[in-house]
Design a protein around this motif. Sequence first.
Motif, PDB file in Angstrom:
ATOM      1  N   CYS A 194     -41.101 -78.520  11.767  1.00  0.00           N
ATOM      2  CA  CYS A 194     -41.459 -79.713  12.543  1.00  0.00           C
ATOM      3  C   CYS A 194     -41.570 -79.317  14.008  1.00  0.00           C
ATOM      4  CB  CYS A 194     -40.413 -80.802  12.368  1.00  0.00           C
ATOM      5  SG  CYS A 194     -40.164 -81.295  10.647  1.00  0.00           S
ATOM      6  N   HIS A 228     -36.830 -84.972  11.233  1.00  0.00           N
ATOM      7  CA  HIS A 228     -36.101 -83.922  10.516  1.00  0.00           C
ATOM      8  C   HIS A 228     -35.111 -84.532   9.527  1.00  0.00           C
ATOM      9  CE1 HIS A 228     -36.927 -83.118  14.765  1.00  0.00           C
ATOM     10  NE2 HIS A 228     -37.485 -82.008  14.322  1.00  0.00           N
ATOM     11  N   VAL A 265     -43.973 -88.763   6.716  1.00  0.00           N
ATOM     12  CA  VAL A 265     -42.867 -88.318   5.862  1.00  0.00           C
ATOM     13  C   VAL A 265     -43.269 -88.384   4.395  1.00  0.00           C
ATOM     14  CG1 VAL A 265     -40.532 -88.902   5.069  1.00  0.00           C
ATOM     15  CG2 VAL A 265     -41.051 -88.872   7.515  1.00  0.00           C
ATOM     16  N   VAL A 305     -45.573 -85.457   3.480  1.00  0.00           N
ATOM     17  CA  VAL A 305     -44.888 -84.163   3.388  1.00  0.00           C
ATOM     18  C   VAL A 305     -44.042 -84.097   2.126  1.00  0.00           C
ATOM     19  CG1 VAL A 305     -43.235 -82.616   4.509  1.00  0.00           C
ATOM     20  CG2 VAL A 305     -44.872 -83.898   5.898  1.00  0.00           C
ATOM     21  N   VAL A 306     -43.299 -85.159   1.842  1.00  0.00           N
ATOM     22  CA  VAL A 306     -42.420 -85.176   0.670  1.00  0.00           C
ATOM     23  C   VAL A 306     -43.230 -85.042  -0.618  1.00  0.00           C
ATOM     24  CG1 VAL A 306     -40.825 -86.611  -0.660  1.00  0.00           C
ATOM     25  CG2 VAL A 306     -40.576 -86.431   1.825  1.00  0.00           C
ATOM     26  N   LEU A 326     -36.912 -86.502   6.743  1.00  0.00           N
ATOM     27  CA  LEU A 326     -37.441 -85.629   5.695  1.00  0.00           C
ATOM     28  C   LEU A 326     -36.338 -85.156   4.758  1.00  0.00           C
ATOM     29  CD1 LEU A 326     -40.043 -83.411   7.600  1.00  0.00           C
ATOM     30  CD2 LEU A 326     -40.514 -84.900   5.653  1.00  0.00           C
ATOM     31  N   VAL A 336     -35.878 -77.069   6.222  1.00  0.00           N
ATOM     32  CA  VAL A 336     -36.487 -77.833   7.322  1.00  0.00           C
ATOM     33  C   VAL A 336     -36.021 -77.257   8.655  1.00  0.00           C
ATOM     34  CG1 VAL A 336     -36.693 -80.096   8.421  1.00  0.00           C
ATOM     35  CG2 VAL A 336     -36.611 -79.925   5.923  1.00  0.00           C
TER      36      VAL A 336
END
Length: 461
Positions: free
Chosen positions: A442, A452, A427, A430-431, A455, A336
């Motif tokens: 990001c 950030h 979130v 994305v996960v 995540l 990340v």
Amino acid sequence: MHIHILGICGTFMGGVAALAREAGHRVTGCDAGVYPPMSDQLRALGIELIEGFGAEQMALQPDVWVIGNVVSRARLADGSPKFPLMEAILDAGAPYTSGPQWLAENVLQGRHVLAVAGTHGKTTTTSMLAWVLDACGQQPGFLVGGVPMNFGVSARLGEGKAFVIEADEYDTAFFDKRSKFVHYRPRTAVLNNLEFDHADIFDDLKAIERQFHHLVRTVPASGRVVVNGLEESLTRVLHQGCWSEVCSFGSAVSDFTAEGEPHDFAVQRNGRPVGRVQWALSGVHNQLNALAAIAAAEHLGVPPAEAAAALGRFQNVRRRMELRGSVARAGGDITVYDDFAHHPTAIRTTLDGLARRLGTPRGRILAVFEPRSNTMKLGTMKSQLPWSLENADLAFCHSGGLDWDAAEALAPMGARAAVAANIDTLVQQVVQAARGGDHIVCMSNGGFGGIHERLLKALKT
């Protein structure tokens, strides 16, 4: 002298506050939602911070009020002033000035000012130039709109004659609509690039070019204008008139050029090798930033070979492809990053730089972004978003607070793009999509709701 700064938690005004405190002044300030990290930095310097813009602050009776451009004469729905302190200052006839004007009169006077202007890369190039001068023994002062990792602070007075400043084209204050940079009167001016931006205050690119020419007008005949030779807009600026030495970079016929990959390249001066840059940074944009810094440092007597060697030890700026953490997964770590990209061109160059650095084969790139700048909120550049995200395997947009349809703007990307109106949903998206070996970038010019850490935490569960 006691100065009280309105809008003190912005990166620029916070830097002014730090310089004033270092110079021995008593500094206080106020802002709406006094927030870290700037609030923490300022309090560590012994600067008293007040929440809000209440008129009761008139009791402080400073020698001068320094007004940030967050302050306006705006009225709330009930007709009351949004900034009652400013109204009280005007009613009292108290002395006030802008941040750039105070800086020009109290810090920059008598210094060799090196001003770095451009739509993109100002913070990074300013940081590079300050580091090169410092590494080569010149002990410069600087004011950067970010935190260079080589220094750990965004501003310092310095003991040498040089002062390096990030030169913003945004307006100065509600009472001074000129660009901030016209106050700085540099001897060395870097014109890094120029595109349309700040649609809230500029009608078109021509209007911004006019402001850049105002900057060029302030450079003395003995000064140097360092200009990106790839930019037609900057060519138009110089064609309006230039009275100083011009030193170009970037194009095949420029004074300074690069030969090699962005992470390892030879620096050439008029076609002759004069140094080599080997560093951890990626992207053609950073290669160009490096050439600009080397050309500007040369004006202060730094040999290009020494400048290139110093850049090999440059640690970049916080929030410029800053690694925030990684999570182990089968198939490779999920990584990340945090990046400040807030304009379609900046998004594209950031993702292109990462793709070039990773090479092939590589893990997927997941772009997570919010259109938060004033220009992006207006939707002026929404049609450029699919272009800016071409190097992303998947894109996730936070659409909260927008007056335009982000899903419609990203429709050309098809299933590669997803939109969410809140951070929690973003979130989750994305996960659910992430897998081993992915690189999650990001991008925002704000705090992005702490996405950030959220995540990283969610990816670990």
